[in-house]
Write an enzyme that holds these catalytic residues in place. Structure first.
Site, PDB file in Angstrom:
ATOM      1  N   PHE A  33       0.817  -1.214   0.000  1.00 37.09           N
ATOM      2  CA  PHE A  33       0.000   0.000   0.000  1.00 37.09           C
ATOM      3  C   PHE A  33       0.853   1.267   0.000  1.00 37.09           C
ATOM      4  O   PHE A  33       0.842   2.049  -0.957  1.00 37.09           O
ATOM      5  CB  PHE A  33      -0.936  -0.042   1.206  1.00 37.09           C
ATOM      6  CG  PHE A  33      -1.580   1.261   1.570  1.00 37.09           C
ATOM      7  CD1 PHE A  33      -2.194   2.049   0.611  1.00 37.09           C
ATOM      8  CD2 PHE A  33      -1.576   1.695   2.887  1.00 37.09           C
ATOM      9  CE1 PHE A  33      -2.793   3.261   0.955  1.00 37.09           C
ATOM     10  CE2 PHE A  33      -2.172   2.888   3.245  1.00 37.09           C
ATOM     11  CZ  PHE A  33      -2.779   3.675   2.276  1.00 37.09           C
ATOM     12  N   ILE A  34       1.631   1.468   1.049  1.00 40.15           N
ATOM     13  CA  ILE A  34       2.447   2.678   1.142  1.00 40.15           C
ATOM     14  C   ILE A  34       3.604   2.626   0.156  1.00 40.15           C
ATOM     15  O   ILE A  34       3.885   3.597  -0.552  1.00 40.15           O
ATOM     16  CB  ILE A  34       2.957   2.874   2.574  1.00 40.15           C
ATOM     17  CG1 ILE A  34       1.789   3.093   3.533  1.00 40.15           C
ATOM     18  CG2 ILE A  34       3.929   4.057   2.643  1.00 40.15           C
ATOM     19  CD1 ILE A  34       2.184   3.095   4.994  1.00 40.15           C
ATOM     20  N   TYR A  42       3.716  -4.585  18.560  1.00 42.55           N
ATOM     21  CA  TYR A  42       4.016  -3.827  17.343  1.00 42.55           C
ATOM     22  C   TYR A  42       4.830  -2.579  17.682  1.00 42.55           C
ATOM     23  O   TYR A  42       5.866  -2.301  17.067  1.00 42.55           O
ATOM     24  CB  TYR A  42       2.710  -3.457  16.657  1.00 42.55           C
ATOM     25  CG  TYR A  42       2.833  -2.742  15.344  1.00 42.55           C
ATOM     26  CD1 TYR A  42       2.935  -3.446  14.151  1.00 42.55           C
ATOM     27  CD2 TYR A  42       2.797  -1.350  15.276  1.00 42.55           C
ATOM     28  CE1 TYR A  42       3.010  -2.794  12.937  1.00 42.55           C
ATOM     29  CE2 TYR A  42       2.877  -0.684  14.069  1.00 42.55           C
ATOM     30  CZ  TYR A  42       2.981  -1.402  12.899  1.00 42.55           C
ATOM     31  OH  TYR A  42       3.058  -0.749  11.690  1.00 42.55           O
ATOM     32  N   LYS A  86       8.851  -1.708  17.011  1.00 41.35           N
ATOM     33  CA  LYS A  86       9.200  -0.486  16.270  1.00 41.35           C
ATOM     34  C   LYS A  86      10.258   0.317  17.034  1.00 41.35           C
ATOM     35  O   LYS A  86      11.230   0.815  16.448  1.00 41.35           O
ATOM     36  CB  LYS A  86       7.953   0.368  16.036  1.00 41.35           C
ATOM     37  CG  LYS A  86       6.971  -0.183  15.025  1.00 41.35           C
ATOM     38  CD  LYS A  86       7.492  -0.077  13.608  1.00 41.35           C
ATOM     39  CE  LYS A  86       6.435  -0.424  12.588  1.00 41.35           C
ATOM     40  NZ  LYS A  86       6.943  -0.397  11.195  1.00 41.35           N
ATOM     41  N   VAL A 121      -9.062   2.029   9.070  1.00 40.96           N
ATOM     42  CA  VAL A 121     -10.493   2.209   9.308  1.00 40.96           C
ATOM     43  C   VAL A 121     -11.188   2.839   8.097  1.00 40.96           C
ATOM     44  O   VAL A 121     -12.328   2.495   7.784  1.00 40.96           O
ATOM     45  CB  VAL A 121     -10.718   3.042  10.595  1.00 40.96           C
ATOM     46  CG1 VAL A 121     -10.176   4.460  10.448  1.00 40.96           C
ATOM     47  CG2 VAL A 121     -12.177   3.071  10.972  1.00 40.96           C
ATOM     48  N   ILE A 126     -17.788  -1.036  14.996  1.00 38.72           N
ATOM     49  CA  ILE A 126     -16.912  -0.059  15.637  1.00 38.72           C
ATOM     50  C   ILE A 126     -16.577  -0.546  17.036  1.00 38.72           C
ATOM     51  O   ILE A 126     -17.471  -0.881  17.828  1.00 38.72           O
ATOM     52  CB  ILE A 126     -17.583   1.332  15.706  1.00 38.72           C
ATOM     53  CG1 ILE A 126     -17.763   1.902  14.297  1.00 38.72           C
ATOM     54  CG2 ILE A 126     -16.764   2.285  16.571  1.00 38.72           C
ATOM     55  CD1 ILE A 126     -18.455   3.240  14.259  1.00 38.72           C
TER      56      ILE A 126
END
Length: 303
Positions: free
Chosen positions: A11-12, A139, A143, A182, A198
């Site tokens: 994606f990025i 995560y 990082k 989202v 949600i």
């Protein structure tokens, strides 16, 4: 500049590839699979292999000037399920990458960290880069560990890292599996006429950055001489309910969401202070949330 984009079919990464080409750079992509939403680009050198494939990664580093590292084998919502895999897939493989960079004489690396998880529950908002690091999921812990290794390699071996702590990216070519993103998840649900779920009451606030704006910041970071940490986001907070309202508006949808029990690892509010990246790179976001969601909706309906 000849850039190696690790995760360049994602994606990025795919948007950063576009931005690098637009800026006149040569691009090599290293990824485990082809792009999902378009055919290979004629001007790009593709190398398909897993991030853990040492020989393939070493070959991909030959002749490049800079590395853009966008690979992650986990997302925040799944990382705590198997922290050992998170460490193996991300931390160990990234340290191995740094070793291979040294062997191949490549010093410049742009690393995509997480502005949404490394700070934990913030003491102040917007959050500056100097804020204490208090991640509450694997995560974010990984990082932070990778960031520390990058700067250790800078001190010991002359690696030149720039760490981008990114907020919540969204836009064209983002997956819609529901585990991350989202905006894309809401729009895909609306398109399929499926009930939107949600977590919590929708009051969780995040800083959403349109992927085209993010890609520009990545290219500018790689072109610069800056070494250090930069927050990259819109600098504006919007709740999940805000995102839902905008998604409903741009898609002309009136369905009601289903609210579920909130999750322990969801930080109540994360908005990044992006004044430093503006000063250092002369970058600022151009696309607001409503315009970006509209563009994403138009793309989604073109598939």
């Amino acid at each position: 500049m000849k850039a190696l984009v690790i995760g360049g079919n994602g994606f990025i990464g795919s948007h950063v590839v576009d931005a690098l080409l637009l800026s006149g750079h040569k691009v090599r992509v290293f990824d485990r699979g082809a792009e999902l939403y378009r055919s290979p680009l004629v001007d790009v050198d593709y190398r398909l292999a897993d991030f853990s494939d040492v020989s393939a990664l070493a070959e991909a580093l030959v002749g490049v000037d800079s590395v853009y590292h966008f690979v992650s084998t986990t997302v925040p919502s799944t990382s705590n399920l198997d922290p050992i895999s998170d460490i193996k897939g991300n931390l160990i493989n990234t340290v191995r990458l740094l070793q291979l960079m040294l062997q191949n004489g490549v010093s410049r690396i742009v690393y995509l960290s997480s502005g949404g998880t490394v700070y934990g529950i913030p003491d102040i908002s917007p959050i500056p880069e100097k804020h204490p690091l208090k991640p509450i999921c694997s995560y974010g812990v990984v990082k932070v560990a990778i960031e520390n290794y990058l700067f250790m390699y800078q001190s010991l071996h002359g690696i030149k890292p720039v760490v981008l702590r990114v907020s919540n990216p969204y836009g064209e070519r983002q997956g819609h599996s529901g585990v991350q993103g989202v905006v894309g998840t809401f729009l895909q649900k609306i398109k399929n006429n499926e009930r939107i779920e949600i977590w919590g009451d929708g009051s969780v606030v995040r800083d959403f950055i349109y992927v085209f704006d993010l890609a520009r910041s990545c290219v500018l970071a790689g072109e610069s001489e800056y070494c250090g940490i930069l927050n990259v986001g819109s600098g504006v907070g919007n709740s999940v309910r805000d995102v839902l309202d905008i998604s409903m508006e741009v898609s002309d949808c009136t369905m009601k969401p289903m609210y579920k029990t909130g999750r322990a690892y969801d930080v109540p509010s994360v908005v990044l202070d992006v004044s430093k990246v503006r000063d250092v790179l002369g970058w600022q976001p151009r696309i607001g949330l409503k315009e970006g969601v509209t563009k994403t909706w138009i793309w989604l309906n073109s598939l």
